[in-house]
Design an enzyme around this catalytic site. Structure first.
Site, short mmCIF file in Angstrom:
data_model
loop_
_atom_site.label_atom_id
_atom_site.label_comp_id
_atom_site.label_asym_id
_atom_site.label_seq_id
_atom_site.Cartn_x
_atom_site.Cartn_y
_atom_site.Cartn_z
CE1 TYR A 1 -1.44 3.39 2.87
CE2 TYR A 1 -3.14 3.09 1.20
CZ TYR A 1 -2.54 3.86 2.19
OH TYR A 1 -3.05 5.11 2.50
CE LYS B 1 -2.10 7.14 -0.60
NZ LYS B 1 -3.38 7.62 -1.19
N1 LIG Z 1 -7.55 6.16 6.77
C1 LIG Z 1 -6.35 6.66 7.07
O1 LIG Z 1 -5.89 6.60 8.23
C2 LIG Z 1 -5.53 7.30 6.00
C3 LIG Z 1 -5.97 7.32 4.68
N2 LIG Z 1 -5.21 7.95 3.72
C4 LIG Z 1 -5.68 8.04 2.34
O2 LIG Z 1 -6.94 8.71 2.36
C5 LIG Z 1 -7.72 8.32 1.23
C6 LIG Z 1 -9.12 7.98 1.69
O3 LIG Z 1 -9.00 6.94 2.60
P1 LIG Z 1 -10.30 6.45 3.43
O4 LIG Z 1 -11.40 7.43 3.23
O5 LIG Z 1 -9.85 6.10 4.78
O6 LIG Z 1 -10.63 5.08 2.65
P2 LIG Z 1 -12.01 4.45 2.20
O7 LIG Z 1 -11.72 3.03 1.85
O8 LIG Z 1 -13.07 4.76 3.20
O9 LIG Z 1 -12.37 5.28 0.85
C7 LIG Z 1 -11.75 5.02 -0.37
C8 LIG Z 1 -12.83 5.12 -1.46
O10 LIG Z 1 -12.21 4.89 -2.72
C9 LIG Z 1 -13.10 4.13 -3.51
N3 LIG Z 1 -12.38 3.40 -4.56
C10 LIG Z 1 -11.47 2.41 -4.37
N4 LIG Z 1 -11.08 1.94 -5.57
C11 LIG Z 1 -11.74 2.65 -6.53
C12 LIG Z 1 -11.77 2.62 -7.95
N5 LIG Z 1 -11.04 1.74 -8.65
N6 LIG Z 1 -12.58 3.49 -8.60
C13 LIG Z 1 -13.33 4.38 -7.90
N7 LIG Z 1 -13.36 4.45 -6.56
C14 LIG Z 1 -12.57 3.58 -5.88
C15 LIG Z 1 -13.76 3.17 -2.52
O11 LIG Z 1 -15.00 2.66 -3.03
C16 LIG Z 1 -13.92 4.06 -1.28
O12 LIG Z 1 -15.21 4.65 -1.26
C17 LIG Z 1 -6.96 7.16 0.59
O13 LIG Z 1 -6.28 7.64 -0.56
C18 LIG Z 1 -5.94 6.73 1.65
O14 LIG Z 1 -4.76 6.23 1.04
C19 LIG Z 1 -4.02 8.55 4.03
C20 LIG Z 1 -3.56 8.54 5.32
C21 LIG Z 1 -4.26 7.90 6.39
C1 LIG Z 2 -1.75 -3.02 16.45
C2 LIG Z 2 -3.09 -2.45 16.79
C3 LIG Z 2 -3.38 -2.29 18.23
C4 LIG Z 2 -3.97 -2.15 15.79
C5 LIG Z 2 -5.29 -1.48 15.94
C6 LIG Z 2 -5.28 -0.14 15.26
C7 LIG Z 2 -4.84 -0.19 13.77
C8 LIG Z 2 -5.91 -0.88 12.92
C9 LIG Z 2 -4.56 1.27 13.30
C10 LIG Z 2 -3.45 1.92 14.16
C11 LIG Z 2 -2.65 2.84 13.22
C12 LIG Z 2 -3.54 2.92 11.98
C13 LIG Z 2 -2.95 3.43 10.70
C14 LIG Z 2 -3.52 3.04 9.50
C15 LIG Z 2 -4.61 1.99 9.42
C16 LIG Z 2 -5.17 1.56 10.78
C17 LIG Z 2 -4.08 1.48 11.85
C18 LIG Z 2 -3.02 0.47 11.44
C19 LIG Z 2 -2.95 3.50 8.17
C20 LIG Z 2 -2.05 2.36 7.68
C21 LIG Z 2 -4.05 3.79 7.13
C22 LIG Z 2 -3.53 4.26 5.80
C23 LIG Z 2 -2.37 5.18 5.86
O1 LIG Z 2 -2.10 5.86 4.88
C24 LIG Z 2 -1.45 5.19 7.03
C25 LIG Z 2 -2.15 4.82 8.34
C26 LIG Z 2 -1.14 4.72 9.48
C27 LIG Z 2 -1.88 4.48 10.81
#
Ligand SMILES: NC(=O)C1=CN([C@@H]2O[C@H](COP(=O)(O)OP(=O)(O)OC[C@H]3O[C@@H](n4cnc5c(N)ncnc54)[C@H](O)[C@@H]3O)[C@@H](O)[C@H]2O)C=CC1
Ligand SMILES: CC(C)=CCC[C@@H](C)[C@H]1CC[C@H]2C3=C(CC[C@]12C)[C@@]1(C)CCC(=O)C[C@@H]1CC3
Length: 343
Positions: free
Chosen positions: A140, A144
């Protein structure tokens, strides 16, 4: 059928970040179009186009008549599908840039990740000029990195791009962090603290991530300092990983982890289980609960400076960590211990 022009197209707009972003954009009076491979909510003010980012004909139907694109789409970071990560995050992003230029879109804001500089080792106060991880912690993160490089390299005098790097997003409707933590606790796998429990990390409340994205789009334009740059967006309040996770799981009605396990022991067990999982994959599909990525994130320091966003976009978090944790726990009643929800 001709569709109305829109200020913003949110790709991945039916996801956790995407839906919150759409709601805020509407509140600020912008017109919004969503492109996503699935539909997860209704809103009569939004034009939804359901399609695949990787299919040219799908994307062409969505990309015309918008001023700015937010690219939030990605396969789930917790899935284990290298091919899908590359197909969507790399090939899909290349196609998006090609069609943005074809359609005359002026601005593209990518949701990248602070993890693009993280190699599973301590990062304390990481800034955006740190080199990309030479050995990313998983597929992943590897995609990215490639995605961000492609988007920032596409910045020209006529097509403006930038990247927002959130870290550890949490909040209402989070499908990754909280549900995974609750599932581990429900299965009795949250009894141990990995390491000494004193590793500082960033967790970022969703409203602050949305705020950073909108500031980036509003500051992106001809001659802007924002063009071609990446911006860390966090809560600016590093917290001990295990303090945060304990507040979440106890707030959800589960016991706090009590015992400590040595970080390196857990990490190498996770690597061993990952290798076993790969060896057995032709015969059975099992993904260990604790992957090397999760263990590394749980046992090392990883927090980042958002000074560049403060300076270039006047960013500052809107919601504190404590208020964000409270709002998040309140929003997940269905997952509380004894609740009727599934994991
Ligand atoms: N959740 C986190 O902690 C973090 C997320 N990100 C980034 O933030 C962005 C959003 O993440 P979230 O909202 O958490 O994920 P999410 O999984 O809730 O949303 C992603 C969306 O993209 C859509 N998608 C996936 N493949 C697709 C395709 N081929 N065509 C059209 N739509 C598609 C999915 O249906 C989904 O609705 C991502 O780019 C992720 O890499 C970055 C840092 C941390
Ligand atoms: C080991 C443990 C106690 C896990 C429970 C929490 C985890 C599921 C989250 C803790 C840090 C989170 C995190 C992400 C996903 C969910 C966790 C691993 C990301 C990998 C999501 C996508 C990103 O771009 C980076 C995030 C870093 C932190």
């Amino acid at each position: 059928m001709a569709i109305m022009d829109a200020d913003y197209l949110v790709i991945g707009g039916c996801g956790f970040l995407g839906q919150h972003l759409c709601e805020r954009l509407l509140e600020r009076g912008y017109s919004v179009r969503v492109f996503d491979i699935r539909k997860t909510f209704e809103n009569e003010k939004i034009t939804f186009i359901i399609g695949d980012l990787c299919k040219k004909e799908d994307l062409m139907a969505a990309i015309q008549g918008v001023s700015c694109v937010f690219h939030c789409a990605s396969p789930s970071p917790l899935s284990n599908n290298r091919e899908l990560f590359h197909k969507v995050n790399v090939e899909g992003t290349k196609l998006l840039i090609q069609l943005c230029k074809w359609a005359g879109v002026q601005r593209l804001v990518l949701t990248s990740s602070a993890s693009v500089v993280y190699e599973g080792k301590d990062i304390k106060g990481g800034h955006e000029d740190l080199p990309y991880a030479a050995q990313p912690i998983d597929a992943y993160t590897e995609t990215k990195i490639m995605q961000e490089q492609i988007v920032l390299a596409a910045n020209t005098k006529d097509f403006y791009t930038c990247a927002v790097r959130p870290h550890g997003i949490f909040g209402p409707r989070d499908p990754h962090l909280l549900p995974t933590a609750v599932d581990l606790a429900r299965r009795g796998k949250f009894k141990f603290i990995i390491g000494d429990g004193k590793n500082l990390v960033d967790f970022t409340y969703i409203d602050n991530v949305v705020h950073g994205h909108i500031l980036a789009s509003e500051n992106l334009g001809g001659g802007s300092v924002v063009c071609g740059k990446a911006y860390n967006i966090t809560n600016d309040e590093p917290i001990y990983f295990w303090t945060f996770m304990t507040q979440i799981v106890t707030g959800m009605g589960y016991d706090a982890p009590k015992y400590h396990l040595p970080y390196l022991l857990v990490y190498f067990i996770a690597v061993f289980l990952m290798l076993i999982s790969r060896l057995l994959s032709p015969f059975c599909h099992f993904i260990p609960s604790f992957t090397p990525m999760k263990v590394a994130l749980a046992g090392t320091h990883h927090f980042y400076l958002c000074d560049r966003a403060k300076k270039d976009m006047k960013y500052k978090p809107l919601v504190s960590l404590d208020d964000g944790i409270r709002k998040t726990i309140e929003s997940f009643e269905r997952l509380k211990n004894g609740g009727e929800g599934d994991s």
